[in-house]
Design an enzyme around this catalytic site. Structure first.
Site, PDB file in Angstrom:
ATOM      1  N   LYS A  76      20.336 -10.265 -34.315  1.00 24.62           N
ATOM      2  CA  LYS A  76      19.038 -10.757 -34.770  1.00 24.62           C
ATOM      3  C   LYS A  76      18.895 -10.606 -36.288  1.00 24.62           C
ATOM      4  CE  LYS A  76      16.686  -7.841 -32.155  1.00 24.62           C
ATOM      5  NZ  LYS A  76      17.706  -7.098 -31.403  1.00 24.62           N
ATOM      6  N   ARG A 135       8.339  -6.326 -28.786  1.00 21.45           N
ATOM      7  CA  ARG A 135       9.281  -5.713 -27.854  1.00 21.45           C
ATOM      8  C   ARG A 135       8.631  -5.367 -26.522  1.00 21.45           C
ATOM      9  NH1 ARG A 135      13.067  -3.688 -32.024  1.00 21.45           N
ATOM     10  NH2 ARG A 135      14.861  -2.737 -31.022  1.00 21.45           N
ATOM     11  N   ARG A 175      30.615  -1.957 -36.381  1.00 22.02           N
ATOM     12  CA  ARG A 175      29.659  -1.886 -37.487  1.00 22.02           C
ATOM     13  C   ARG A 175      29.759  -0.517 -38.163  1.00 22.02           C
ATOM     14  NH1 ARG A 175      23.654  -3.757 -35.920  1.00 22.02           N
ATOM     15  NH2 ARG A 175      23.336  -1.641 -35.197  1.00 22.02           N
ATOM     16  N   ARG A 203      23.397   4.121 -38.685  1.00 25.01           N
ATOM     17  CA  ARG A 203      22.071   4.662 -38.384  1.00 25.01           C
ATOM     18  C   ARG A 203      22.193   5.819 -37.407  1.00 25.01           C
ATOM     19  NH1 ARG A 203      19.520  -1.023 -36.634  1.00 25.01           N
ATOM     20  NH2 ARG A 203      18.986   0.309 -34.865  1.00 25.01           N
ATOM     21  N   ARG A 252      18.895   2.439 -25.680  1.00 28.43           N
ATOM     22  CA  ARG A 252      18.247   1.273 -26.300  1.00 28.43           C
ATOM     23  C   ARG A 252      18.431   0.027 -25.438  1.00 28.43           C
ATOM     24  NH1 ARG A 252      21.354   1.763 -31.644  1.00 28.43           N
ATOM     25  NH2 ARG A 252      20.554  -0.322 -32.157  1.00 28.43           N
TER      26      ARG A 252
HETATM   27  P1  ADP Z   1      17.991  -2.744 -32.647  1.00 28.38           P
HETATM   28  O1  ADP Z   1      17.561  -4.162 -32.470  1.00 28.38           O
HETATM   29  O2  ADP Z   1      19.430  -2.624 -33.018  1.00 28.38           O
HETATM   30  O3  ADP Z   1      17.631  -1.848 -31.520  1.00 28.38           O
HETATM   31  P2  ADP Z   1      15.867  -2.170 -34.608  1.00 28.38           P
HETATM   32  O4  ADP Z   1      16.159  -1.903 -36.022  1.00 28.38           O
HETATM   33  O5  ADP Z   1      15.173  -3.441 -34.252  1.00 28.38           O
HETATM   34  O6  ADP Z   1      17.288  -2.091 -33.901  1.00 28.38           O
HETATM   35  O7  ADP Z   1      15.011  -0.961 -33.980  1.00 28.38           O
HETATM   36  C1  ADP Z   1      15.374   0.378 -34.124  1.00 28.38           C
HETATM   37  C2  ADP Z   1      14.349   1.290 -33.435  1.00 28.38           C
HETATM   38  O8  ADP Z   1      13.076   1.139 -34.065  1.00 28.38           O
HETATM   39  C3  ADP Z   1      14.081   0.984 -31.965  1.00 28.38           C
HETATM   40  O9  ADP Z   1      15.020   1.605 -31.108  1.00 28.38           O
HETATM   41  C4  ADP Z   1      12.658   1.569 -31.797  1.00 28.38           C
HETATM   42  O10 ADP Z   1      12.682   2.970 -31.693  1.00 28.38           O
HETATM   43  C5  ADP Z   1      12.007   1.224 -33.126  1.00 28.38           C
HETATM   44  N1  ADP Z   1      11.326  -0.096 -33.084  1.00 28.38           N
HETATM   45  C6  ADP Z   1      11.649  -1.201 -33.810  1.00 28.38           C
HETATM   46  N2  ADP Z   1      10.846  -2.223 -33.516  1.00 28.38           N
HETATM   47  C7  ADP Z   1       9.985  -1.784 -32.566  1.00 28.38           C
HETATM   48  C8  ADP Z   1       8.928  -2.370 -31.821  1.00 28.38           C
HETATM   49  N3  ADP Z   1       8.592  -3.670 -32.006  1.00 28.38           N
HETATM   50  N4  ADP Z   1       8.265  -1.599 -30.936  1.00 28.38           N
HETATM   51  C9  ADP Z   1       8.574  -0.323 -30.740  1.00 28.38           C
HETATM   52  N5  ADP Z   1       9.578   0.302 -31.384  1.00 28.38           N
HETATM   53  C10 ADP Z   1      10.285  -0.407 -32.290  1.00 28.38           C
END
Ligand code: ADP
Length: 197
Positions: free
Chosen positions: A13, A88, A127, A136, A147
């Site tokens: 994404k 999400r 990665r 990360r 996740r």
């Molecule tokens: P990825 O898509 O690889 O899981 P992100 O950078 O989108 O990584 O998200 C990392 C973390 O940030 C998630 O595991 C969650 O803890 C938090 N997070 C990000 N976006 C949201 C969201 N829309 N709602 C709740 N938690 C979020």
């Protein structure tokens, strides 16, 4: 034009959002990046979110809805945005619809990057190997598994939510990056033509 990029962790994404930002001048609104910036800056919000993110769980809806709401008020979002990692959950999607409609705007399309879960572990490992400095805290096999589980339980139901609205488009996220980008470009070109009419 408002787009949502959809897919499990590792689907690509962020990569595609950056390409869209370049090609269509639409800002990338990544809640993950915004939360990591809050952690780096040591804000209250960052302090509250860190442990949740390190476990791979979801930060509360009101927190992410709040940061997206503030972000949408910035002038660069006037012509739309690419949402990456948001919404999400169903309540987040409902809140986003509300925030956009109060600005006389709407989501034009939700693009699902369809991938195999099994391949996501390999992508994450690559990665980390290729760029260890930017790894990360949540990029480890145990947290990634959580996740992915959270994605299937809380986030995947959104696919039906958007399918019912007639907004869901599916792209093969296992294809090479330029091919995925081309598929998305095709969708956007069609949407832009529709809007111009
Ligand atoms: P990825 O898509 O690889 O899981 P992100 O950078 O989108 O990584 O998200 C990392 C973390 O940030 C998630 O595991 C969650 O803890 C938090 N997070 C990000 N976006 C949201 C969201 N829309 N709602 C709740 N938690 C979020």
């Amino acid at each position: 034009m408002n787009l949502v990029l959809f897919g499990p962790p590792g689907a690509g994404k962020g990569t595609q959002a950056k390409i869209l930002q370049e090609e269509w001048r639409l800002p990338q609104l990544s809640t993950g990046d915004m939360l990591r910036a809050a952690i780096a800056a040591g804000t209250e919000l960052g302090k509250k979110s860190k442990a949740i993110m390190d476990r791979g769980d979801l930060v509360p809806d009101d927190v992410v809805v709040g940061i997206i709401g503030e972000r949408l008020d910035k002038p660069d979002c006037a012509k739309g945005a690419v949402f990456d990692g948001f919404p999400r959950t169903i309540p987040q999607a409902e809140a986003l619809d509300k925030m956009l409609s109060s600005r006389s705007d709407r989501i034009d399309a939700v693009i699902e990057l369809k991938v195999d879960d099994d391949a996501m572990v390999g992508r994450m490992e690559n990665r980390v190997k290729e760029n260890p400095a930017s790894a990360r805290p949540d990029d480890n096999p145990v947290t990634l598994k959580n996740r992915l589980g959270v994605y299937h339980k809380n986030t995947a139901p959104l696919l039906d939510f958007y399918r019912r609205q007639g907004k869901l488009r599916v792209v093969d996220g296992m294809a090479p990056i330029p091919q995925v980008a081309a598929a998305i470009r095709g969708i956007l070109t069609g949407l832009a033509a529709g809007k111009g009419r």
